[in-house]
Design a protein around this motif. Structure first.
Motif, PDB file in Angstrom:
ATOM      1  N   VAL A  42      28.696 -18.629  17.192  1.00  0.00           N
ATOM      2  CA  VAL A  42      28.166 -18.799  15.844  1.00  0.00           C
ATOM      3  C   VAL A  42      29.104 -19.705  15.053  1.00  0.00           C
ATOM      4  CG1 VAL A  42      27.637 -17.578  13.700  1.00  0.00           C
ATOM      5  CG2 VAL A  42      26.979 -16.590  15.867  1.00  0.00           C
ATOM      6  N   ALA A  43      28.533 -20.599  14.272  1.00  0.00           N
ATOM      7  CA  ALA A  43      29.308 -21.511  13.437  1.00  0.00           C
ATOM      8  C   ALA A  43      30.044 -20.724  12.360  1.00  0.00           C
ATOM      9  CB  ALA A  43      28.398 -22.557  12.810  1.00  0.00           C
ATOM     10  N   PRO A  47      24.416 -20.279   8.186  1.00  0.00           N
ATOM     11  CA  PRO A  47      23.442 -19.924   7.151  1.00  0.00           C
ATOM     12  C   PRO A  47      22.778 -18.577   7.457  1.00  0.00           C
ATOM     13  CG  PRO A  47      23.035 -22.139   8.010  1.00  0.00           C
ATOM     14  CD  PRO A  47      24.058 -21.495   8.892  1.00  0.00           C
ATOM     15  N   ALA A  48      22.053 -18.054   6.492  1.00  0.00           N
ATOM     16  CA  ALA A  48      21.333 -16.789   6.678  1.00  0.00           C
ATOM     17  C   ALA A  48      20.274 -16.965   7.763  1.00  0.00           C
ATOM     18  CB  ALA A  48      20.673 -16.359   5.374  1.00  0.00           C
ATOM     19  N   ILE A  49      20.100 -15.923   8.590  1.00  0.00           N
ATOM     20  CA  ILE A  49      19.187 -16.026   9.729  1.00  0.00           C
ATOM     21  C   ILE A  49      17.859 -15.315   9.497  1.00  0.00           C
ATOM     22  CG2 ILE A  49      21.067 -16.274  11.377  1.00  0.00           C
ATOM     23  CD1 ILE A  49      20.587 -13.337  12.173  1.00  0.00           C
ATOM     24  N   GLY A  50      17.634 -14.782   8.311  1.00  0.00           N
ATOM     25  CA  GLY A  50      16.432 -13.996   8.046  1.00  0.00           C
ATOM     26  C   GLY A  50      15.129 -14.737   8.230  1.00  0.00           C
ATOM     27  N   HIS A  51      15.109 -16.032   8.002  1.00  0.00           N
ATOM     28  CA  HIS A  51      13.867 -16.794   8.088  1.00  0.00           C
ATOM     29  C   HIS A  51      13.624 -17.417   9.467  1.00  0.00           C
ATOM     30  CE1 HIS A  51      16.892 -19.854   7.418  1.00  0.00           C
ATOM     31  NE2 HIS A  51      16.047 -20.737   7.896  1.00  0.00           N
ATOM     32  N   LEU A  52      14.539 -17.234  10.395  1.00  0.00           N
ATOM     33  CA  LEU A  52      14.398 -17.819  11.733  1.00  0.00           C
ATOM     34  C   LEU A  52      13.348 -17.090  12.563  1.00  0.00           C
ATOM     35  CD1 LEU A  52      18.131 -18.364  12.779  1.00  0.00           C
ATOM     36  CD2 LEU A  52      16.477 -20.112  12.118  1.00  0.00           C
ATOM     37  N   ASP A  53      12.815 -17.799  13.565  1.00  0.00           N
ATOM     38  CA  ASP A  53      11.915 -17.172  14.533  1.00  0.00           C
ATOM     39  C   ASP A  53      12.667 -16.063  15.255  1.00  0.00           C
ATOM     40  OD1 ASP A  53      10.043 -19.080  13.864  1.00  0.00           O
ATOM     41  OD2 ASP A  53      10.573 -20.406  15.531  1.00  0.00           O
ATOM     42  N   PRO A  54      11.967 -15.062  15.779  1.00  0.00           N
ATOM     43  CA  PRO A  54      12.652 -13.954  16.454  1.00  0.00           C
ATOM     44  C   PRO A  54      13.540 -14.399  17.609  1.00  0.00           C
ATOM     45  CG  PRO A  54      10.340 -13.437  16.148  1.00  0.00           C
ATOM     46  CD  PRO A  54      10.524 -14.848  15.712  1.00  0.00           C
ATOM     47  N   GLU A  55      13.101 -15.390  18.384  1.00  0.00           N
ATOM     48  CA  GLU A  55      13.901 -15.856  19.518  1.00  0.00           C
ATOM     49  C   GLU A  55      15.178 -16.522  19.048  1.00  0.00           C
ATOM     50  OE1 GLU A  55       9.738 -15.394  20.557  1.00  0.00           O
ATOM     51  OE2 GLU A  55      10.654 -16.738  19.088  1.00  0.00           O
ATOM     52  N   ASP A  90      18.425 -26.848  18.736  1.00  0.00           N
ATOM     53  CA  ASP A  90      17.894 -26.741  17.377  1.00  0.00           C
ATOM     54  C   ASP A  90      18.866 -25.998  16.467  1.00  0.00           C
ATOM     55  OD1 ASP A  90      15.618 -28.040  18.195  1.00  0.00           O
ATOM     56  OD2 ASP A  90      14.355 -26.236  18.223  1.00  0.00           O
ATOM     57  N   LEU A  91      19.374 -24.870  16.950  1.00  0.00           N
ATOM     58  CA  LEU A  91      20.288 -24.057  16.142  1.00  0.00           C
ATOM     59  C   LEU A  91      21.611 -24.767  15.892  1.00  0.00           C
ATOM     60  CD1 LEU A  91      19.545 -20.591  17.762  1.00  0.00           C
ATOM     61  CD2 LEU A  91      19.007 -21.287  15.418  1.00  0.00           C
ATOM     62  N   THR A  92      22.071 -25.540  16.855  1.00  0.00           N
ATOM     63  CA  THR A  92      23.308 -26.301  16.677  1.00  0.00           C
ATOM     64  C   THR A  92      23.100 -27.395  15.634  1.00  0.00           C
ATOM     65  OG1 THR A  92      23.963 -25.866  18.953  1.00  0.00           O
ATOM     66  CG2 THR A  92      25.053 -27.694  17.861  1.00  0.00           C
ATOM     67  N   ASP A  93      21.986 -28.110  15.731  1.00  0.00           N
ATOM     68  CA  ASP A  93      21.683 -29.166  14.758  1.00  0.00           C
ATOM     69  C   ASP A  93      21.531 -28.613  13.347  1.00  0.00           C
ATOM     70  OD1 ASP A  93      21.762 -31.056  16.764  1.00  0.00           O
ATOM     71  OD2 ASP A  93      19.575 -31.155  17.005  1.00  0.00           O
ATOM     72  N   ALA A  94      21.018 -27.389  13.229  1.00  0.00           N
ATOM     73  CA  ALA A  94      20.808 -26.773  11.914  1.00  0.00           C
ATOM     74  C   ALA A  94      22.068 -26.116  11.362  1.00  0.00           C
ATOM     75  CB  ALA A  94      19.681 -25.746  12.005  1.00  0.00           C
ATOM     76  N   GLY A  95      23.161 -26.082  12.131  1.00  0.00           N
ATOM     77  CA  GLY A  95      24.415 -25.538  11.633  1.00  0.00           C
ATOM     78  C   GLY A  95      24.636 -24.062  11.893  1.00  0.00           C
ATOM     79  N   TYR A  96      23.796 -23.447  12.701  1.00  0.00           N
ATOM     80  CA  TYR A  96      23.948 -22.026  13.005  1.00  0.00           C
ATOM     81  C   TYR A  96      24.959 -21.776  14.127  1.00  0.00           C
ATOM     82  CZ  TYR A  96      19.788 -21.128  10.227  1.00  0.00           C
ATOM     83  OH  TYR A  96      18.890 -21.035   9.195  1.00  0.00           O
ATOM     84  N   LEU A  97      24.982 -22.678  15.088  1.00  0.00           N
ATOM     85  CA  LEU A  97      25.827 -22.478  16.267  1.00  0.00           C
ATOM     86  C   LEU A  97      26.798 -23.635  16.445  1.00  0.00           C
ATOM     87  CD1 LEU A  97      23.174 -21.216  18.836  1.00  0.00           C
ATOM     88  CD2 LEU A  97      24.729 -19.848  17.459  1.00  0.00           C
ATOM     89  N   TYR A  98      27.850 -23.351  17.168  1.00  0.00           N
ATOM     90  CA  TYR A  98      28.856 -24.343  17.528  1.00  0.00           C
ATOM     91  C   TYR A  98      28.942 -24.350  19.047  1.00  0.00           C
ATOM     92  CZ  TYR A  98      33.466 -26.343  18.258  1.00  0.00           C
ATOM     93  OH  TYR A  98      34.502 -27.111  18.695  1.00  0.00           O
ATOM     94  N   THR A  99      28.874 -25.531  19.644  1.00  0.00           N
ATOM     95  CA  THR A  99      28.977 -25.622  21.097  1.00  0.00           C
ATOM     96  C   THR A  99      30.267 -26.321  21.471  1.00  0.00           C
ATOM     97  OG1 THR A  99      27.778 -27.727  21.183  1.00  0.00           O
ATOM     98  CG2 THR A  99      26.481 -25.710  21.408  1.00  0.00           C
ATOM     99  N   ARG A 100      30.781 -25.945  22.631  1.00  0.00           N
ATOM    100  CA  ARG A 100      32.031 -26.521  23.120  1.00  0.00           C
ATOM    101  C   ARG A 100      31.927 -26.660  24.622  1.00  0.00           C
ATOM    102  NH1 ARG A 100      37.099 -24.395  24.974  1.00  0.00           N
ATOM    103  NH2 ARG A 100      36.353 -22.285  24.792  1.00  0.00           N
ATOM    104  N   LYS A 101      32.302 -27.833  25.099  1.00  0.00           N
ATOM    105  CA  LYS A 101      32.335 -28.013  26.541  1.00  0.00           C
ATOM    106  C   LYS A 101      33.444 -27.142  27.088  1.00  0.00           C
ATOM    107  CE  LYS A 101      30.517 -32.653  26.612  1.00  0.00           C
ATOM    108  NZ  LYS A 101      30.703 -34.021  27.057  1.00  0.00           N
ATOM    109  N   PRO A 102      33.294 -26.637  28.288  1.00  0.00           N
ATOM    110  CA  PRO A 102      34.356 -25.812  28.870  1.00  0.00           C
ATOM    111  C   PRO A 102      35.622 -26.636  29.090  1.00  0.00           C
ATOM    112  CG  PRO A 102      32.550 -26.120  30.419  1.00  0.00           C
ATOM    113  CD  PRO A 102      32.140 -26.756  29.141  1.00  0.00           C
TER     114      PRO A 102
END
Length: 126
Positions: A42-43, A47-55, A90-102
């Protein structure tokens, strides 16, 4: 007529939502490099996740415990890896998640250098 099924065991429920519905028919864009071993969390200012799709909400909640690999996330959610990769992008582009290469494997050091270090340590500390 008898069946081989156990009457006490309930049949598995069919999947109610098709994978292409979850991603709105999209596939992963080439510029995202989400391999099976890419780490996701998680970033910091999620942002708040209440409006996101269940998945998507489930993915954010799952990643809130720390870094997980894309393959682990797909295993926990029981969704196909391709679908998980699209949702994670999608979640990474929207600022919800952070990804890192191993972290890449360390290169092998020459034996001669290790012996010199060992000899230097033995000379210094006995």
């Amino acid at each position: 007529m008898t069946t081989t099924e156990d009457p006490d065991q309930e049949p598995e429920a069919p999947q109610l939502v098709r994978p292409y519905v979850i991603t709105n028919g999209r596939s992963l864009v080439d510029d995202h490099e989400l391999s099976l071993i890419t780490l996701v969390t998680v970033a910091e200012n999620c942002p708040a996740i209440g409006h996101l799709d269940p998945e998507k909400r489930r993915l954010v909640e799952l990643c809130s415990g720390g870094y997980l690999a894309v393959a682990e996330i797909a295993g926990h959610t029981q969704l196909p890896v391709g679908i998980v990769r699209v949702l994670l992008a999608d979640l990474t582009d929207a600022g919800y998640l952070y990804t890192r290469k191993p972290i890449p494997r360390a290169e092998r050091v020459e034996r001669r250098i290790l012996e010199e270090v060992l000899n230097g340590l033995q000379a210094r500390f006995g």
